[in-house]
Motif scaffolding. Structure first.
Motif, PDB file in Angstrom:
ATOM      1  N   ASP A   1       0.845  -1.197   0.000  1.00 36.19           N
ATOM      2  CA  ASP A   1       0.000   0.000   0.000  1.00 36.19           C
ATOM      3  C   ASP A   1       0.877   1.243   0.000  1.00 36.19           C
ATOM      4  N   CYS A   2       0.313   2.344  -0.454  1.00 33.40           N
ATOM      5  CA  CYS A   2       1.076   3.575  -0.646  1.00 33.40           C
ATOM      6  C   CYS A   2       1.397   4.293   0.656  1.00 33.40           C
ATOM      7  N   HIS A   3       0.481   4.228   1.633  1.00 34.44           N
ATOM      8  CA  HIS A   3       0.660   5.027   2.851  1.00 34.44           C
ATOM      9  C   HIS A   3       1.911   4.617   3.619  1.00 34.44           C
ATOM     10  N   SER A   4       2.067   3.315   3.858  1.00 34.72           N
ATOM     11  CA  SER A   4       3.239   2.866   4.618  1.00 34.72           C
ATOM     12  C   SER A   4       4.518   3.108   3.833  1.00 34.72           C
ATOM     13  N   PHE A   5       4.432   2.949   2.495  1.00 33.98           N
ATOM     14  CA  PHE A   5       5.609   3.208   1.668  1.00 33.98           C
ATOM     15  C   PHE A   5       6.039   4.670   1.758  1.00 33.98           C
ATOM     16  N   LEU A   6       5.088   5.599   1.593  1.00 34.08           N
ATOM     17  CA  LEU A   6       5.431   7.026   1.613  1.00 34.08           C
ATOM     18  C   LEU A   6       6.069   7.421   2.940  1.00 34.08           C
ATOM     19  N   SER A   7       5.532   6.871   4.020  1.00 31.93           N
ATOM     20  CA  SER A   7       6.093   7.177   5.342  1.00 31.93           C
ATOM     21  C   SER A   7       7.548   6.712   5.431  1.00 31.93           C
ATOM     22  N   ALA A   8       7.809   5.490   4.960  1.00 33.23           N
ATOM     23  CA  ALA A   8       9.168   4.938   5.011  1.00 33.23           C
ATOM     24  C   ALA A   8      10.107   5.692   4.067  1.00 33.23           C
ATOM     25  N   ALA A   9       9.620   6.005   2.863  1.00 28.29           N
ATOM     26  CA  ALA A   9      10.467   6.650   1.858  1.00 28.29           C
ATOM     27  C   ALA A   9      10.854   8.066   2.270  1.00 28.29           C
ATOM     28  N   ARG A  10       9.966   8.728   2.994  1.00 37.03           N
ATOM     29  CA  ARG A  10      10.278  10.093   3.444  1.00 37.03           C
ATOM     30  C   ARG A  10      11.267  10.082   4.603  1.00 37.03           C
ATOM     31  N   SER A  11      11.109   9.109   5.509  1.00 35.89           N
ATOM     32  CA  SER A  11      11.953   9.105   6.703  1.00 35.89           C
ATOM     33  C   SER A  11      13.348   8.534   6.427  1.00 35.89           C
ATOM     34  N   HIS A  12      13.455   7.606   5.478  1.00 39.45           N
ATOM     35  CA  HIS A  12      14.743   6.966   5.223  1.00 39.45           C
ATOM     36  C   HIS A  12      14.830   6.565   3.749  1.00 39.45           C
ATOM     37  N   PRO A  13      15.292   7.481   2.878  1.00 40.28           N
ATOM     38  CA  PRO A  13      15.377   7.147   1.443  1.00 40.28           C
ATOM     39  C   PRO A  13      16.275   5.935   1.206  1.00 40.28           C
ATOM     40  N   PRO A  14      15.795   4.963   0.418  1.00 38.91           N
ATOM     41  CA  PRO A  14      16.615   3.785   0.100  1.00 38.91           C
ATOM     42  C   PRO A  14      17.572   4.103  -1.045  1.00 38.91           C
ATOM     43  N   ALA A  15      18.262   3.096  -1.547  1.00 45.87           N
ATOM     44  CA  ALA A  15      19.156   3.284  -2.695  1.00 45.87           C
ATOM     45  C   ALA A  15      18.369   3.342  -3.997  1.00 45.87           C
ATOM     46  N   CYS A  16      17.191   2.699  -4.017  1.00 43.55           N
ATOM     47  CA  CYS A  16      16.377   2.657  -5.231  1.00 43.55           C
ATOM     48  C   CYS A  16      14.941   2.284  -4.868  1.00 43.55           C
ATOM     49  N   ILE A  17      13.985   2.772  -5.665  1.00 40.92           N
ATOM     50  CA  ILE A  17      12.566   2.446  -5.471  1.00 40.92           C
ATOM     51  C   ILE A  17      12.021   1.840  -6.762  1.00 40.92           C
ATOM     52  N   ILE A  18      11.256   0.755  -6.630  1.00 41.14           N
ATOM     53  CA  ILE A  18      10.543   0.158  -7.772  1.00 41.14           C
ATOM     54  C   ILE A  18       9.059   0.225  -7.436  1.00 41.14           C
ATOM     55  N   LEU A  19       8.309   0.948  -8.248  1.00 42.12           N
ATOM     56  CA  LEU A  19       6.932   1.325  -7.910  1.00 42.12           C
ATOM     57  C   LEU A  19       5.964   0.951  -9.029  1.00 42.12           C
ATOM     58  N   ASP A  20       4.920   0.209  -8.693  1.00 38.42           N
ATOM     59  CA  ASP A  20       3.886  -0.128  -9.681  1.00 38.42           C
ATOM     60  C   ASP A  20       3.108   1.141 -10.020  1.00 38.42           C
ATOM     61  N   VAL A  21       2.937   1.393 -11.319  1.00 41.85           N
ATOM     62  CA  VAL A  21       2.250   2.625 -11.732  1.00 41.85           C
ATOM     63  C   VAL A  21       0.759   2.570 -11.409  1.00 41.85           C
ATOM     64  N   ASN A  22       0.221   1.346 -11.307  1.00 40.07           N
ATOM     65  CA  ASN A  22      -1.211   1.188 -11.055  1.00 40.07           C
ATOM     66  C   ASN A  22      -1.463   0.616  -9.673  1.00 40.07           C
ATOM     67  N   MET A  23      -1.575   1.475  -8.667  1.00 42.38           N
ATOM     68  CA  MET A  23      -1.894   1.037  -7.312  1.00 42.38           C
ATOM     69  C   MET A  23      -3.365   1.321  -7.040  1.00 42.38           C
ATOM     70  N   PRO A  24      -4.015   0.520  -6.174  1.00 44.73           N
ATOM     71  CA  PRO A  24      -5.461   0.661  -5.992  1.00 44.73           C
ATOM     72  C   PRO A  24      -5.890   1.957  -5.288  1.00 44.73           C
ATOM     73  N   ASP A  25      -5.103   2.413  -4.312  1.00 45.31           N
ATOM     74  CA  ASP A  25      -5.568   3.580  -3.565  1.00 45.31           C
ATOM     75  C   ASP A  25      -5.158   4.903  -4.206  1.00 45.31           C
ATOM     76  N   ARG A  26      -4.052   4.904  -4.953  1.00 50.35           N
ATOM     77  CA  ARG A  26      -3.679   6.085  -5.732  1.00 50.35           C
ATOM     78  C   ARG A  26      -2.678   5.673  -6.794  1.00 50.35           C
ATOM     79  N   SER A  27      -2.545   6.464  -7.855  1.00 52.94           N
ATOM     80  CA  SER A  27      -1.673   6.076  -8.964  1.00 52.94           C
ATOM     81  C   SER A  27      -0.213   6.345  -8.626  1.00 52.94           C
TER      82      SER A  27
END
Length: 210
Positions: free
Chosen positions: A40-66
């Motif tokens: 889900d996007c919410h937990s990802f956004l929280s993690a990505a903002r607090s601790h950027p990883p080396a790379c992100i792979i993101l599905d363009v079509n997520m159910p709660d937001r694009s």
């Protein structure tokens, strides 16, 4: 050893399809990366903002937001890690829009695991080189229209101005030749250039200097 252990090889994978998420997670884990998966996007956004990883792979079509919404929320053009979009064939126009919104590149389903790993490694290496150099890759600091370009578009333009082919530019920046072509078209449109020679002429017309 602290919370930054393995952060240089940490990857966030965001996909609501458990089969895709599990498969990609397994591939990258076997390749020595530290993987965190999100459905889900919410937990990802929280993690990505607090601790950027080396790379992100993101599905363009997520159910709660694009994926496009997520890119905007992360301010992807200025995000410190490269972001790849996962796209089905029908999502290619959306994937191109994602690149315009700051994604580095996209993987089209079904994808080859070796190719995905290779391109992620290339992107992480290119990102590290860019961070270490802190330079504009030899571009003049100012030229007509330079303020309209994103940082990545300036990087692509520097490669074009240096005479690199789409394939060479893609290899240097860790992105595919067709994505270089997307950037090239946008750069030409923004700068009012008719062809590559026109682009080089514009870039070599600095506002000051020799």
């Amino acid at each position: 050893m602290g919370e930054r252990v393995n952060s240089s090889g940490e990857i966030h994978i965001v996909d609501d399809d458990p089969a895709v998420l599990d498969a990609l997670s397994m591939v990258f884990t076997l390749e020595g990366f530290q993987v965190t998966g999100f459905v889900d996007c919410h937990s990802f956004l929280s993690a990505a903002r607090s601790h950027p990883p080396a790379c992100i792979i993101l599905d363009v079509n997520m159910p709660d937001r694009s994926g496009l919404d997520i890119l905007k929320e992360l301010n992807a053009e200025n995000y410190p890690a490269p972001i790849f979009i996962i796209s089905g064939q029908g999502d290619i126009p959306m994937a191109v829009d994602a690149i315009k919104s700051g994604a580095l590149d996209f993987f089209e389903k079904p994808f080859d695991a070796d190719v995905v790993v290779s391109r992620v490694r290339q992107a992480i290496d290119a990102n590290a080189r860019r961070a270490a150099s802190g330079s504009e890759n030899g571009l003049a600091k100012e030229f007509p229209g330079h303020t309209s370009l994103t940082p990545r578009e300036r990087e692509v333009l520097a490669q074009i101005a240096a005479g690199a082919s789409n394939k060479e530019a893609g290899r240097h920046l860790g992105i595919s030749p067709r994505t270089i072509e997307v950037h090239r078209a946008r750069i030409m449109e923004k700068l009012g250039a008719r062809n590559a020679a026109d682009l080089v002429r514009i870039v070599l017309s600095p506002g000051h200097g020799h």
